[in-house]
Design an enzyme around this catalytic site. Structure first.
Site, PDB file in Angstrom:
ATOM      1  CG  HIS A 139      -3.641   7.719  -0.217  1.00  0.00           C
ATOM      2  ND1 HIS A 139      -3.547   6.369  -0.398  1.00  0.00           N
ATOM      3  CD2 HIS A 139      -3.756   7.910   1.101  1.00  0.00           C
ATOM      4  CE1 HIS A 139      -3.615   5.775   0.778  1.00  0.00           C
ATOM      5  NE2 HIS A 139      -3.737   6.685   1.703  1.00  0.00           N
TER       6      HIS A 139
ATOM      7  CG  ASP B  36       1.629 -16.212  13.350  1.00  0.00           C
ATOM      8  OD1 ASP B  36       0.825 -15.619  12.596  1.00  0.00           O
ATOM      9  OD2 ASP B  36       1.349 -17.272  13.934  1.00  0.00           O
TER      10      ASP B  36
ATOM     11  CE  LYS C  26      -6.140  -1.418   5.975  1.00  0.00           C
ATOM     12  NZ  LYS C  26      -5.348  -0.604   5.023  1.00  0.00           N
TER      13      LYS C  26
ATOM     14  CD  GLU D 133      -2.853   1.066   2.486  1.00  0.00           C
ATOM     15  OE1 GLU D 133      -3.192  -0.055   2.909  1.00  0.00           O
ATOM     16  OE2 GLU D 133      -3.274   2.128   2.970  1.00  0.00           O
TER      17      GLU D 133
HETATM   18  C1  MEV Z   1      -5.893   3.240   5.251  1.00  0.00           C
HETATM   19  O1  MEV Z   1      -5.135   2.112   4.900  1.00  0.00           O
HETATM   20  C2  MEV Z   1      -5.856   3.488   6.753  1.00  0.00           C
HETATM   21  C3  MEV Z   1      -6.733   4.617   7.253  1.00  0.00           C
HETATM   22  O2  MEV Z   1      -8.094   4.410   6.847  1.00  0.00           O
HETATM   23  C4  MEV Z   1      -6.631   4.645   8.759  1.00  0.00           C
HETATM   24  C5  MEV Z   1      -7.600   5.591   9.437  1.00  0.00           C
HETATM   25  O3  MEV Z   1      -8.679   5.918   8.878  1.00  0.00           O
HETATM   26  O4  MEV Z   1      -7.287   5.958  10.598  1.00  0.00           O
HETATM   27  C6  MEV Z   1      -6.319   5.946   6.670  1.00  0.00           C
END
Ligand code: MEV
Length: 388
Positions: free
Chosen positions: A380, A282, A266, A78
């Site tokens: 991005h 792992d 995430k 990513e």
């Molecule tokens: C994208 O890979 C991760 C984000 O969505 C994390 C977040 O929203 O805090 C940008």
């Protein structure tokens, strides 16, 4: 070495500079550049091997953890994650760097006991067997025992039926808490749980069923903390104080809402997983532990928390279970993994755990700052534009 300069170099030259800085051998450099896995080794690692799958390995910069600046190898597909980490690490460095502290490497092995005739008597008998169980664990893994690891604690939990549809009576679950030192510990813990099971059956009169570690490694956690002066958060058109408030609002949003908490976490795991993959860990185990920990109060929440302080700085903390190791597994078989650990300056499991937590905190800051200021897509898109 400035991030800008490094960014403008071709990958081989980047590797040369970073490898010089970390004092890597020629063999480590070659392993990192080429992926470090030959077909024969790959064929011995898993079953039915037909090939290999590559991922880019980038290096995150500027991350100061417990007073030491680290290079962070990150395997990830990513865009923006490596750049985000380096940017946020620089902001955290402006506040003195990240402090990270890991607990001892206490893993939990579970033994499930069913059809136990007297649950109270059985629980008492298990607790009284502690010394015998410790001896048994030491006999099972004499190498770990010699290094000072092994059984630290025994706990007994009674699990009652979960409602009218639950087909079974109460069961007893024994937790063997085992310090696995520098190993992730799955093999050691699983073997000990299997060896302890007949003894537990004998003492409780029950039948042992599952004998396996728990990925909710809540006795093996790591905490990272850091502060960023408001001024270091500023971005064109976004005063630092406003960004700090936006990050606090984002944190509270995640604290109130599991839908947001999942995405918040995430973002944290973007950085942690990239480091774990590059260092042969792992990462599924760490992911499972992180999310189970995030829901430990019965409601899913964020792993980190951000607040504005009275000192003109934003303060962040992150805690999660971190079952990682620097002996055995892919660390033994995979040359690029060993090179990545050396690049990161990691020698002990505790050190890797602390680095991972610091990475998670910084990655979270990178995402929240972008979201609180210009929005994630613009950042991005800038990176995409640079690549094309
Ligand atoms: C994208 O890979 C991760 C984000 O969505 C994390 C977040 O929203 O805090 C940008």
């Amino acid at each position: 070495m400035s991030g800008e300069r490094l960014r403008d170099l071709p990958p081989a030259e980047r590797l040369r500079r970073l490898a010089d800085r970390a004092g890597l051998s020629e063999a480590d450099r070659a392993a990192l550049a080429a992926g470090g896995l030959d077909a024969e080794t790959a064929d011995r690692m898993i079953e039915n091997v037909v090939g290999m799958l590559s991922l880019p390995v980038g290096v995150g910069l500027h991350l100061v953890v417990n007073g030491r600046e680290r290079l962070v190898p990150m395997a990830i597909e990513e865009p923006s994650v490596v750049a985000g980490l380096s940017n946020a690490a620089r902001m955290l460095a402006a506040g003195g760097g990240v402090t990270a502290t890991a607990t001892d490497a206490r893993m939990i092995g579970q033994v499930q006991l069913v059809e136990v005739p007297d649950l109270d008597a059985a629980a008492k008998a298990v607790l009284e067997a502690r010394d015998d169980l410790a001896r048994l664990c030491a006999e099972t893994d004499p190498a770990l025992a010699k290094l000072g690891g092994g059984l630290r604690d025994v706990a007994v939990r009674r699990l009652d039926p979960h409602g009218p549809d639950d087909p079974l009576g109460p069961m007893l679950v024994v937790h063997l808490v085992i310090d696995t030192l520098d190993a992730m510990g799955a093999n050691a813990v699983n073997t000990m749980a299997e060896r302890a099971a007949p003894e537990l059956e004998r003492r409780t009169g029950g039948h042992a069923r599952l004998r396996i570690l728990s990925n909710l490694a809540d006795r093996r956690t790591v905490t990272a903390a850091g502060r960023v002066p408001f001024a270091a958060l500023a971005r064109e058109g976004f005063p630092g104080e406003d960004v700090a408030r936006g990050i606090e609002e984002a944190s509270v949003f995640a604290e109130r809402d599991p839908y947001r908490a999942a995405t918040h976490n995430k973002g944290i795991m973007n950085g942690i997983d990239a480091l774990l993959i590059a260092t042969g860990q792992d990462w599924r185990a760490v992911e499972a532990g992180a999310h189970a920990w995030a829901a430990r109060d019965g409601r899913y929440g964020p792993l980190s928390r951000w607040r504005r302080g009275e000192d003109g700085a934003l303060h962040g903390t992150l805690t999660l279970p971190m079952a990682v190791g620097v002996v055995g597994g892919a660390v033994r078989t995979h040359a690029a993994v060993r090179a990545a650990l050396r690049l990161a300056g990691v020698e002990r499991a505790r050190d890797l755990a602390e680095l991972a937590a610091a990475v998670g905190l910084a990655q979270n800051l990178a995402a929240l700052r972008a979201l609180a200021a210009e929005g994630i897509q613009r950042g991005h898109m800038r990176l995409h534009a640079r690549k094309s």
